[in-house]
Design a protein around this motif. Sequence first.
Motif, PDB file in Angstrom:
ATOM      1  N   LEU A 117       5.223  -3.366 -10.553  1.00  0.00           N
ATOM      2  CA  LEU A 117       4.863  -3.100  -9.154  1.00  0.00           C
ATOM      3  C   LEU A 117       3.535  -3.735  -8.767  1.00  0.00           C
ATOM      4  O   LEU A 117       3.254  -3.917  -7.583  1.00  0.00           O
ATOM      5  N   ALA A 118       2.713  -4.071  -9.766  1.00  0.00           N
ATOM      6  CA  ALA A 118       1.429  -4.711  -9.471  1.00  0.00           C
ATOM      7  C   ALA A 118       1.621  -6.127  -8.938  1.00  0.00           C
ATOM      8  O   ALA A 118       0.703  -6.684  -8.330  1.00  0.00           O
ATOM      9  N   PHE A 119       2.786  -6.724  -9.177  1.00  0.00           N
ATOM     10  CA  PHE A 119       3.094  -8.013  -8.548  1.00  0.00           C
ATOM     11  C   PHE A 119       4.395  -7.889  -7.755  1.00  0.00           C
ATOM     12  O   PHE A 119       5.205  -8.796  -7.684  1.00  0.00           O
ATOM     13  N   GLY A 120       4.572  -6.713  -7.144  1.00  0.00           N
ATOM     14  CA  GLY A 120       5.785  -6.418  -6.398  1.00  0.00           C
ATOM     15  C   GLY A 120       5.991  -7.324  -5.200  1.00  0.00           C
ATOM     16  O   GLY A 120       5.053  -7.885  -4.632  1.00  0.00           O
ATOM     17  N   MET A 121       7.261  -7.459  -4.819  1.00  0.00           N
ATOM     18  CA  MET A 121       7.707  -8.255  -3.679  1.00  0.00           C
ATOM     19  C   MET A 121       7.403  -9.738  -3.855  1.00  0.00           C
ATOM     20  O   MET A 121       7.346 -10.484  -2.873  1.00  0.00           O
ATOM     21  N   ASN A 122       7.218 -10.178  -5.093  1.00  0.00           N
ATOM     22  CA  ASN A 122       7.007 -11.609  -5.333  1.00  0.00           C
ATOM     23  C   ASN A 122       8.240 -12.410  -4.979  1.00  0.00           C
ATOM     24  O   ASN A 122       8.145 -13.514  -4.445  1.00  0.00           O
ATOM     25  N   TRP A 123       9.415 -11.869  -5.304  1.00  0.00           N
ATOM     26  CA  TRP A 123      10.665 -12.567  -4.995  1.00  0.00           C
ATOM     27  C   TRP A 123      10.769 -12.824  -3.493  1.00  0.00           C
ATOM     28  O   TRP A 123      11.095 -13.930  -3.052  1.00  0.00           O
ATOM     29  N   GLU A 124      10.495 -11.803  -2.693  1.00  0.00           N
ATOM     30  CA  GLU A 124      10.586 -11.944  -1.244  1.00  0.00           C
ATOM     31  C   GLU A 124       9.624 -13.010  -0.727  1.00  0.00           C
ATOM     32  O   GLU A 124       9.981 -13.821   0.145  1.00  0.00           O
ATOM     33  N   LEU A 125       8.410 -13.038  -1.253  1.00  0.00           N
ATOM     34  CA  LEU A 125       7.425 -14.019  -0.804  1.00  0.00           C
ATOM     35  C   LEU A 125       7.852 -15.446  -1.139  1.00  0.00           C
ATOM     36  O   LEU A 125       7.782 -16.346  -0.291  1.00  0.00           O
ATOM     37  N   ARG A 161       0.832  -1.212   0.000  1.00  0.00           N
ATOM     38  CA  ARG A 161       0.000   0.000   0.000  1.00  0.00           C
ATOM     39  C   ARG A 161       0.863   1.257   0.000  1.00  0.00           C
ATOM     40  O   ARG A 161       0.592   2.222  -0.735  1.00  0.00           O
ATOM     41  N   LEU A 162       1.922   1.269   0.798  1.00  0.00           N
ATOM     42  CA  LEU A 162       2.797   2.426   0.866  1.00  0.00           C
ATOM     43  C   LEU A 162       3.637   2.568  -0.401  1.00  0.00           C
ATOM     44  O   LEU A 162       3.784   3.666  -0.952  1.00  0.00           O
ATOM     45  N   ILE A 163       4.186   1.441  -0.875  1.00  0.00           N
ATOM     46  CA  ILE A 163       5.094   1.484  -2.030  1.00  0.00           C
ATOM     47  C   ILE A 163       4.380   1.951  -3.288  1.00  0.00           C
ATOM     48  O   ILE A 163       4.847   2.844  -3.997  1.00  0.00           O
ATOM     49  N   THR A 164       3.224   1.356  -3.590  1.00  0.00           N
ATOM     50  CA  THR A 164       2.529   1.740  -4.824  1.00  0.00           C
ATOM     51  C   THR A 164       1.968   3.156  -4.749  1.00  0.00           C
ATOM     52  O   THR A 164       1.895   3.854  -5.765  1.00  0.00           O
ATOM     53  N   ALA A 165       1.581   3.606  -3.556  1.00  0.00           N
ATOM     54  CA  ALA A 165       1.066   4.973  -3.416  1.00  0.00           C
ATOM     55  C   ALA A 165       2.130   6.008  -3.745  1.00  0.00           C
ATOM     56  O   ALA A 165       1.816   7.105  -4.216  1.00  0.00           O
ATOM     57  N   VAL A 166       3.392   5.670  -3.522  1.00  0.00           N
ATOM     58  CA  VAL A 166       4.492   6.603  -3.782  1.00  0.00           C
ATOM     59  C   VAL A 166       5.090   6.388  -5.172  1.00  0.00           C
ATOM     60  O   VAL A 166       5.296   7.342  -5.933  1.00  0.00           O
ATOM     61  N   ILE A 167       5.370   5.138  -5.526  1.00  0.00           N
ATOM     62  CA  ILE A 167       6.160   4.882  -6.743  1.00  0.00           C
ATOM     63  C   ILE A 167       5.304   4.940  -8.003  1.00  0.00           C
ATOM     64  O   ILE A 167       5.785   5.394  -9.055  1.00  0.00           O
ATOM     65  N   TRP A 168       4.071   4.500  -7.967  1.00  0.00           N
ATOM     66  CA  TRP A 168       3.239   4.572  -9.168  1.00  0.00           C
ATOM     67  C   TRP A 168       3.128   6.000  -9.708  1.00  0.00           C
ATOM     68  O   TRP A 168       3.318   6.213 -10.910  1.00  0.00           O
ATOM     69  N   PRO A 169       2.842   7.007  -8.889  1.00  0.00           N
ATOM     70  CA  PRO A 169       2.818   8.369  -9.436  1.00  0.00           C
ATOM     71  C   PRO A 169       4.170   8.806  -9.993  1.00  0.00           C
ATOM     72  O   PRO A 169       4.234   9.539 -10.994  1.00  0.00           O
TER      73      PRO A 169
END
Length: 486
Positions: A330-338, A283-291
């Motif tokens: 970013l829509a499938f972000g942090m997949n590697w970590e998961l 929620r935080l990452i996409t709110a900042v990086i998408w714009p």
Amino acid sequence: MRTSLGWSYGGQAFTFIVTFASSVIVARLLGPREMGVFAIAMATYGIISIFTSLDIGTYLLREGEMTKALIRRVYTVHTAMNLLLALLTFGAGAITAYWGGEREIGAVLMLSAVGPLLGIFEFVPSTLYRREMNYGVLTRVGMVRVVITSVTIVACAYGGLGALSPVVGPLVAGVYSATYYNIRRRRELIFRPTREGLKPIVVFGFQMMSIGGVASLTQRLSEIILGRMLGLAALGLYSRAATLASLVWSNVYGLATGVLFVKMSDDLRDKGTLRDTFVLSIRLITAVIWPLVIGLAVLARPAIHILYGEQWMGAAAPLSILMIGQFVALAFGMNWELFVLRRETPTLTRYELIRAVIGLGSFAVGSLFSVTAAAGGRLIESISGYLLYRPHIDRLAETERGEIERVLGESLLLTAIAVAPAFGLMLWKGWAADTSPLLIAAAVALGGAGWFAVLVVRDHPLVAELRKVLDKLGALRGANWSRGEA
């Protein structure tokens, strides 16, 4: 985690400014062809490093109990692979220079062989600081390192070293950071290799290599294909666009996920779940990086014109496409970590291989036509990644059905409001590269105000985080004021 992110982003803001400023200066000192020479040398180095860099640091971050025996084993594997990387890189440079007839490319490669040797001395102390989430030390070292790197690169470029300039800077900075870390943690240094207990680390390393290596190999091969098919100048244009795009990705997304991986690993060990941290993070990452990424995609033409000059305008369209690709990724972000934390690396490896084949094929086809078409291959790669990974995110993160979609929908609204003024301005100006910087600044400010207003109205967690930061700064100022009066 909040303190670590604060240190990381505070230091990275400084790093971004210094790196960005130096890249603008270097782009005006070196032309597209010289940057193409550097890019194709780094592509070759990248291919070699894929098969020798096992990302052993992640093993130390993930393991529960930390012992000197474990550190010694990890150090042994890391040192062996770095020595091999240095040897192969120097050999490739010598062959390229003396038998391949490419003296400039060979010289860049041979000088790059020094980097892995310096990395041997930096690895253990820097990884231990990461595990302890002591990002204060890491940030301070990084800030000094980026200044040394940038000043050295600019000085070398101005002095006429050409394509060697971007190599010399990191090496000089590497000497500083390795020396600093070894002095700070001299009691914990281990320089004696061992032959015992290496198998689990090597197996883990090769799993990590297969995951990250596939994507890296695709990228490096793509650059070589582009350079051979369209020429070094075209590769220089693409490299400039890719470098600018990676500044946003690595300085915002990559920095955050580096801290969040450690936090989610701790949550999984202590609580048995990482859901809350993952959802909040997305929620935080996409709110900042998408714009940011869509805004740069819209303003690519004037941005390239203002920063780098007319000779680099061919990088504008590829930059727009690369930023849209990051938006999709970013829509499938942090997949590697998961996948890594859930110990499903074989599945991750298989998907990365599929994605790499699609990406390399589409990039190669695009390289038959133009730099812009080649960048379109990266967008196709991101779309394929979304189709592969998105169905698994809910299961791995233990989120409810539709929960991630609601988060992404909110961030999409924020992006639309933030970018709308800039998009309207570029439509009005016919996407002209010479659009007034004052008008651009006004459009960005208006979009930023609208973005922040929506954050406040929706009571977005980013607002709460900002309040905590401001409260902390206020408390620090109050404490400093009280000490001053006393």
